[in-house]
Write an enzyme that holds these catalytic residues in place. Structure first.
Site, PDB file in Angstrom:
ATOM      1  N   HIS A  64       5.720  -2.616  -1.304  1.00 24.55           N
ATOM      2  CA  HIS A  64       5.794  -2.297  -2.731  1.00 24.55           C
ATOM      3  C   HIS A  64       5.948  -3.551  -3.579  1.00 24.55           C
ATOM      4  O   HIS A  64       6.384  -3.471  -4.720  1.00 24.55           O
ATOM      5  CB  HIS A  64       6.963  -1.334  -2.992  1.00 24.55           C
ATOM      6  CG  HIS A  64       6.778   0.007  -2.351  1.00 24.55           C
ATOM      7  ND1 HIS A  64       7.671   0.537  -1.453  1.00 24.55           N
ATOM      8  CD2 HIS A  64       5.775   0.900  -2.446  1.00 24.55           C
ATOM      9  CE1 HIS A  64       7.235   1.726  -1.047  1.00 24.55           C
ATOM     10  NE2 HIS A  64       6.087   1.960  -1.630  1.00 24.55           N
ATOM     11  N   HIS A  65       5.605  -4.721  -3.020  1.00 25.83           N
ATOM     12  CA  HIS A  65       5.791  -5.944  -3.815  1.00 25.83           C
ATOM     13  C   HIS A  65       4.879  -5.954  -5.031  1.00 25.83           C
ATOM     14  O   HIS A  65       5.131  -6.656  -5.997  1.00 25.83           O
ATOM     15  CB  HIS A  65       5.570  -7.211  -2.955  1.00 25.83           C
ATOM     16  CG  HIS A  65       4.135  -7.452  -2.628  1.00 25.83           C
ATOM     17  ND1 HIS A  65       3.427  -6.661  -1.754  1.00 25.83           N
ATOM     18  CD2 HIS A  65       3.253  -8.391  -3.063  1.00 25.83           C
ATOM     19  CE1 HIS A  65       2.185  -7.099  -1.673  1.00 25.83           C
ATOM     20  NE2 HIS A  65       2.051  -8.143  -2.454  1.00 25.83           N
ATOM     21  N   LYS A  70      -2.265   0.698  -2.381  1.00 26.42           N
ATOM     22  CA  LYS A  70      -3.643   1.180  -2.286  1.00 26.42           C
ATOM     23  C   LYS A  70      -4.124   1.184  -0.849  1.00 26.42           C
ATOM     24  O   LYS A  70      -3.772   0.295  -0.076  1.00 26.42           O
ATOM     25  CB  LYS A  70      -4.518   0.233  -3.126  1.00 26.42           C
ATOM     26  CG  LYS A  70      -5.951   0.587  -3.176  1.00 26.42           C
ATOM     27  CD  LYS A  70      -6.443   0.730  -4.602  1.00 26.42           C
ATOM     28  CE  LYS A  70      -7.757   1.432  -4.725  1.00 26.42           C
ATOM     29  NZ  LYS A  70      -7.876   2.685  -3.989  1.00 26.42           N
ATOM     30  N   LYS A  94      -4.768  -7.774   3.183  1.00 21.49           N
ATOM     31  CA  LYS A  94      -6.134  -7.833   2.664  1.00 21.49           C
ATOM     32  C   LYS A  94      -6.123  -8.023   1.143  1.00 21.49           C
ATOM     33  O   LYS A  94      -6.820  -8.876   0.606  1.00 21.49           O
ATOM     34  CB  LYS A  94      -6.809  -6.505   3.017  1.00 21.49           C
ATOM     35  CG  LYS A  94      -8.283  -6.490   2.925  1.00 21.49           C
ATOM     36  CD  LYS A  94      -8.813  -5.126   3.335  1.00 21.49           C
ATOM     37  CE  LYS A  94      -8.552  -4.801   4.799  1.00 21.49           C
ATOM     38  NZ  LYS A  94      -9.201  -3.548   5.222  1.00 21.49           N
ATOM     39  N   ASP A  99      -6.807 -11.542  -3.647  1.00 22.42           N
ATOM     40  CA  ASP A  99      -6.140 -11.508  -4.961  1.00 22.42           C
ATOM     41  C   ASP A  99      -6.358 -10.200  -5.712  1.00 22.42           C
ATOM     42  O   ASP A  99      -6.665 -10.195  -6.903  1.00 22.42           O
ATOM     43  CB  ASP A  99      -6.618 -12.685  -5.831  1.00 22.42           C
ATOM     44  CG  ASP A  99      -5.984 -13.988  -5.388  1.00 22.42           C
ATOM     45  OD1 ASP A  99      -4.867 -13.951  -4.839  1.00 22.42           O
ATOM     46  OD2 ASP A  99      -6.614 -15.051  -5.566  1.00 22.42           O
ATOM     47  N   LYS A 106      -1.986   3.458   3.453  1.00 27.72           N
ATOM     48  CA  LYS A 106      -3.057   4.138   4.196  1.00 27.72           C
ATOM     49  C   LYS A 106      -2.643   5.569   4.448  1.00 27.72           C
ATOM     50  O   LYS A 106      -1.448   5.862   4.577  1.00 27.72           O
ATOM     51  CB  LYS A 106      -3.301   3.440   5.542  1.00 27.72           C
ATOM     52  CG  LYS A 106      -4.694   3.660   6.063  1.00 27.72           C
ATOM     53  CD  LYS A 106      -5.662   2.732   5.358  1.00 27.72           C
ATOM     54  CE  LYS A 106      -7.071   2.881   5.805  1.00 27.72           C
ATOM     55  NZ  LYS A 106      -7.913   1.792   5.249  1.00 27.72           N
ATOM     56  N   SER A 362     -12.813  -1.247  -5.520  1.00 28.41           N
ATOM     57  CA  SER A 362     -11.901  -0.173  -5.937  1.00 28.41           C
ATOM     58  C   SER A 362     -11.000  -0.672  -7.068  1.00 28.41           C
ATOM     59  O   SER A 362     -10.680   0.072  -8.002  1.00 28.41           O
ATOM     60  CB  SER A 362     -11.021   0.270  -4.773  1.00 28.41           C
ATOM     61  OG  SER A 362     -11.680   1.257  -4.017  1.00 28.41           O
TER      62      SER A 362
HETATM   63  P1  NAD Z   1     -17.688   6.120   8.536  1.00 30.06           P
HETATM   64  O1  NAD Z   1     -17.044   7.365   8.993  1.00 30.06           O
HETATM   65  O2  NAD Z   1     -18.561   6.180   7.341  1.00 30.06           O
HETATM   66  O3  NAD Z   1     -18.588   5.477   9.717  1.00 30.06           O
HETATM   67  C1  NAD Z   1     -18.156   5.141  10.987  1.00 30.06           C
HETATM   68  C2  NAD Z   1     -19.348   5.276  11.933  1.00 30.06           C
HETATM   69  O4  NAD Z   1     -18.993   4.765  13.217  1.00 30.06           O
HETATM   70  C3  NAD Z   1     -19.777   6.730  12.144  1.00 30.06           C
HETATM   71  O5  NAD Z   1     -21.175   6.836  11.895  1.00 30.06           O
HETATM   72  C4  NAD Z   1     -19.430   7.005  13.597  1.00 30.06           C
HETATM   73  O6  NAD Z   1     -20.302   7.912  14.216  1.00 30.06           O
HETATM   74  C5  NAD Z   1     -19.554   5.618  14.212  1.00 30.06           C
HETATM   75  N1  NAD Z   1     -18.821   5.452  15.459  1.00 30.06           N
HETATM   76  C6  NAD Z   1     -17.630   5.984  15.822  1.00 30.06           C
HETATM   77  N2  NAD Z   1     -17.275   5.572  17.057  1.00 30.06           N
HETATM   78  C7  NAD Z   1     -18.280   4.782  17.490  1.00 30.06           C
HETATM   79  C8  NAD Z   1     -18.501   4.057  18.689  1.00 30.06           C
HETATM   80  N3  NAD Z   1     -17.614   4.061  19.687  1.00 30.06           N
HETATM   81  N4  NAD Z   1     -19.645   3.328  18.797  1.00 30.06           N
HETATM   82  C9  NAD Z   1     -20.552   3.307  17.806  1.00 30.06           C
HETATM   83  N5  NAD Z   1     -20.382   3.971  16.636  1.00 30.06           N
HETATM   84  C10 NAD Z   1     -19.273   4.696  16.483  1.00 30.06           C
HETATM   85  O7  NAD Z   1     -16.508   5.079   8.368  1.00 30.06           O
HETATM   86  P2  NAD Z   1     -16.501   3.752   7.491  1.00 30.06           P
HETATM   87  O8  NAD Z   1     -15.944   4.074   6.167  1.00 30.06           O
HETATM   88  O9  NAD Z   1     -17.822   3.088   7.614  1.00 30.06           O
HETATM   89  O10 NAD Z   1     -15.380   2.900   8.264  1.00 30.06           O
HETATM   90  C11 NAD Z   1     -15.684   2.136   9.421  1.00 30.06           C
HETATM   91  C12 NAD Z   1     -14.607   1.105   9.629  1.00 30.06           C
HETATM   92  O11 NAD Z   1     -14.533   0.265   8.473  1.00 30.06           O
HETATM   93  C13 NAD Z   1     -13.196   1.645   9.841  1.00 30.06           C
HETATM   94  O12 NAD Z   1     -12.503   0.773  10.704  1.00 30.06           O
HETATM   95  C14 NAD Z   1     -12.581   1.566   8.448  1.00 30.06           C
HETATM   96  O13 NAD Z   1     -11.171   1.485   8.506  1.00 30.06           O
HETATM   97  C15 NAD Z   1     -13.205   0.259   7.973  1.00 30.06           C
HETATM   98  N6  NAD Z   1     -13.230   0.093   6.508  1.00 30.06           N
HETATM   99  C16 NAD Z   1     -13.848   1.002   5.704  1.00 30.06           C
HETATM  100  C17 NAD Z   1     -13.894   0.776   4.327  1.00 30.06           C
HETATM  101  C18 NAD Z   1     -14.648   1.683   3.391  1.00 30.06           C
HETATM  102  O14 NAD Z   1     -14.755   1.325   2.192  1.00 30.06           O
HETATM  103  N7  NAD Z   1     -15.182   2.794   3.824  1.00 30.06           N
HETATM  104  C19 NAD Z   1     -13.255  -0.347   3.780  1.00 30.06           C
HETATM  105  C20 NAD Z   1     -12.629  -1.256   4.643  1.00 30.06           C
HETATM  106  C21 NAD Z   1     -12.632  -1.018   6.011  1.00 30.06           C
END
Ligand code: NAD
Length: 471
Positions: A64-65, A70, A94, A99, A106, A362
Site C-alpha cells: 500500500h505504499h 493494481k 513491476k 514508474d 492480484k 492501464s
Molecule cells: P490468456 O488467457 O489470454 O492466454 C494464455 C494462453 O496460453 C492461452 O491461449 C492458453 O491456451 C495458453 N496456454 C496455457 N498453458 C499452455 C501451455 N502449457 N503451453 C502453451 N500454451 C499454453 O492469458 P494472457 O492474458 O495472455 O496471460 C498470459 C501470461 O501473461 C500470464 O502469465 C499473465 O499473468 C501474464 N500477463 C498478462 C497481462 C495481460 O495484460 N493480459 C499483463 C501482464 C502479464
C-alpha cells in the site's frame, strides 16, 4: 506444476538476491517483501441447471505504499493463495520499474472457464465484484483490477457495471477497473498493450551492441528466430508485433501442441487456422511437434514464454537453446533455472520489466477515466493546424512544395491510440535503460532481473522513508 513450486517464495528469492545489493534496514526490507492483505472468500453459484457449486476466490494487496493498488484477475483451475500473493508482489515491483504510481495487487477465482456458460461466468464475475466491494477491496482510489489469464474486456465491463450499480453517485466510478472495452471507458491500445510492450522491450534489448556481441548475435531484431509459447492476449500480440518488427516466428505452442518451421510461420494465418479447426496443429506451412513443451527447446535466438508460470524449470533448463528468454508471462522461469541459464550465458528479460506494458497502459486508461476526456481530443486539431501553418511558411520561404504524403505525415496531430503507443514505447525504452544502467553500475556482474529488483526495491524503499510509518 505450480502446486509443487512455491511461486511466492520464487519471487522472494529474487527479492532477497537484490536486497543484498542495497543498504536498506532488514525491517524495512521485510515490510516491502510481505504481502499486506490477502482476502480469501468463497461464494455460491447457481448453475444453469439449477444445481449449486461453491467457488474459491482471492484478492491480494501486496503493498500500500502507493494507492490505488493494481493488478489483474485470473480465472484458472490452479489458482491458489500462494500464486495470487506472488503475482501481487510482482505487480508492486513491476509498477515501480516502469514508474506507474500504484501498489501491487492480484485476484483470482479457482475455476475452469471451459466448464461454465457465458451467463454463469457473468454471475461469477458480478458476485466476485460484489464481495470485493463489501470488503473495500475495489474502487478507483483503493484497488483497481484488470485482466489476467482467463479474463478480458468482457469481464472488466461486468465488473464496471456491478461496481457502478453499487457506487451510483461516485463521479470517478468508471476508473474502478481497467482494460474495459473502449465504449465503456477503455483506452485505445490497451488490448494489445502487454504484447506491444514485450515487443518494445525485446527490440530495445537487441539494440545494445555489446550485449548482442556477448550472445554472438547481430544487433537488431531483424532476422532473429523467435519461438512463442501461448497464443492468448499477450502471446498473440507479442508474436504479431515481433513479426512486424522483423523477427521470424519459427515456432508456436499452445496447450494442444506445438508447430515449427525454421523458415517462418505467419502468426495471423495460424490464428485463422486455429479458429477454423480448433487447434494450431496440422497448420499447412509447419510441422507438428510431439509435445507442446517441445517448442521451448527449439533451436532459436529468442524464446517468448507467454502462457503461465514455472514453464522453464531445472528439469528442462539445460535443454533450452535460446540465447534470449523474453518473459512475457509472469514467472515462466523458476529462480533456480534462472540462475542456471544465466550461468550458461542466456540473457533473461525479466517479467517485472518485460510484461509491464499492460499495467502501463492501464495507468493511462485510469488517467483518462479520471479526466473524463479522450486523449488527443483537446489538442489534435490544434496541433494539425499549427503544424500545417509551419510547413506552409517553410514552403513560402523556400518556394518549394512538400510532397503531399510528407506534408500530411508531418502535419498530422496524434490521436488516442498513437499517444498510448508513444507513451508505452517511451516507458519501455526508459525502463530498459534504467535497469541496464543498474546492471552496468554493478560491472555486469548481476543479471537484468536482479537489476530490475534493485530498481524497484529502491523506489519502494524511498516511498516508505519519505512517508514514515503510521502511527
Ligand atoms: P490468456 O488467457 O489470454 O492466454 C494464455 C494462453 O496460453 C492461452 O491461449 C492458453 O491456451 C495458453 N496456454 C496455457 N498453458 C499452455 C501451455 N502449457 N503451453 C502453451 N500454451 C499454453 O492469458 P494472457 O492474458 O495472455 O496471460 C498470459 C501470461 O501473461 C500470464 O502469465 C499473465 O499473468 C501474464 N500477463 C498478462 C497481462 C495481460 O495484460 N493480459 C499483463 C501482464 C502479464
Amino acid at each position: 506444476m505450480s502446486e509443487t513450486i512455491n511461486f511466492f517464495e520464487q519471487v522472494n528469492q529474487h527479492f532477497d538476491r537484490a536486497a543484498g545489493f542495497t543498504g536498506h534496514p532488514p525491517g524495512l526490507l521485510e515490510q516491502i517483501r510481505i504481502c499486506n492483505s490477502v482476502y480469501h472468500f468463497t461464494f455460491p453459484l447457481k448453475r444453469d441447471d439449477g444445481s449449486i457449486v461453491t467457488l474459491d476466490a482471492w484478492r491480494a494487496e501486496h503493498s500500500h505504499h502507493k494507492l490505488p493498488v493494481k493488478g489483474g484477475i485470473r480465472y484458472a483451475e490452479n489458482v491458489s493463495e500462494n500464486e495470487v500473493m506472488a503475482l501481487a508482489a510482482l505487480m508492486t515491483y513491476k509498477c515501480a520499474v516502469v514508474d506507474v504510481p500504484f501498489g501491487g495487487a492480484k485476484g483470482g477465482i479457482r475455476i475452469n472457464k471451459a466448464d461454465y456458460s457465458v451467463g454463469e461466468l457473468e454471475r461469477v464475475t458480478r458476485r466476485y465484484t460484489f464481495e470485493l466491494y463489501k470488503k473495500n477491496f475495489i474502487g478507483p482510489g483503493i484497488d483497481v483490477p484488470a485482466p489476467d489469464y482467463g479474463t478480458g474486456p468482457r469481464e472488466m465491463a461486468w465488473i464496471l457495471d456491478t461496481y457502478r450499480s453499487l457506487a451510483e453517485d461516485q463521479l470517478d466510478a468508471i476508473a474502478c477497473v481497467t482494460a474495459k472495452p473502449v465504449a465503456q471507458g477503455g483506452v485505445r491500445g490497451r488490448t494489445e498493450a502487454t504484447g506491444l510492450g514485450v515487443y518494445y522491450g525485446v527490440r530495445e534489448a537487441c539494440r545494445i551492441n555489446e550485449d548482442m556481441k556477448k550472445l554472438s548475435l547481430s544487433p537488431g531484431l531483424e532476422g532473429k528466430r523467435v519461438v512463442v509459447q501461448g497464443l492468448g492476449n499477450v502471446g498473440y500480440h507479442a508474436a504479431k508485433f515481433i513479426q512486424e518488427g522483423g523477427g521470424i516466428i519459427i515456432g508456436l505452442s499452445e496447450f494442444e501442441g506445438a508447430i515449427h518451421n525454421s523458415k517462418g510461420i505467419n502468426v495471423d494465418e495460424v490464428m485463422i487456422h486455429r479458429k477454423e479447426t480448433g487447434s494450431i496443429l496440422d497448420f499447412p506451412h509447419a510441422k507438428n511437434l510431439k509435445k507442446s513443451a517441445d517448442a521451448l527447446e527449439l533451436d532459436c535466438d529468442i524464446l517468448v514464454p507467454a502462457a503461465l508460470e514455472n514453464q522453464i524449470t531445472m528439469e528442462n533448463a539445460k535443454r533450452i537453446k535460446a540465447k534470449i528468454i523474453a518473459e512475457a508471462a509472469n514467472g515462466p522461469v523458476t529462480a533456480d533455472a534462472s540462475e542456471l541459464l544465466a550461468k550458461n550465458g542466456v540473457q533473461i528479460l525479466p517479467d517485472l520489466y518485460l510484461n509491464a506494458g499492460g499495467v502501463t497502459v492501464s495507468y493511462f486508461e485510469w488517467l483518462k477515466n479520471l479526466s473524463h476526456v479522450r486523449f488527443g481530443r483537446m489538442s489534435r486539431r490544434f496541433e494539425e493546424d499549427i503544424n500545417s501553418k509551419l510547413l506552409k511558411s517553410v514552403e513560402d520561404l523556400t518556394g518549394k512544395k512538400f510532397a503531399k504524403n510528407v506534408f500530411d505525415q508531418i502535419a498530422h496531430g496524434a490521436d488516442e491510440k498513437e499517444l498510448v503507443y508513444s507513451g508505452l514505447e517511451e516507458t519501455m525504452i526508459t525502463a530498459y535503460r534504467d535497469i541496464r544502467g543498474i546492471q552496468a553500475e554493478h560491472h555486469d556482474q548481476i543479471d537484468l532481473r536482479t537489476a530490475a529488483f534493485i530498481d524497484a526495491l529502491n523506489k519502494v524503499a524511498v516511498s516508505y522513508f519519505e512517508l514514515g510509518i503510521f502511527p
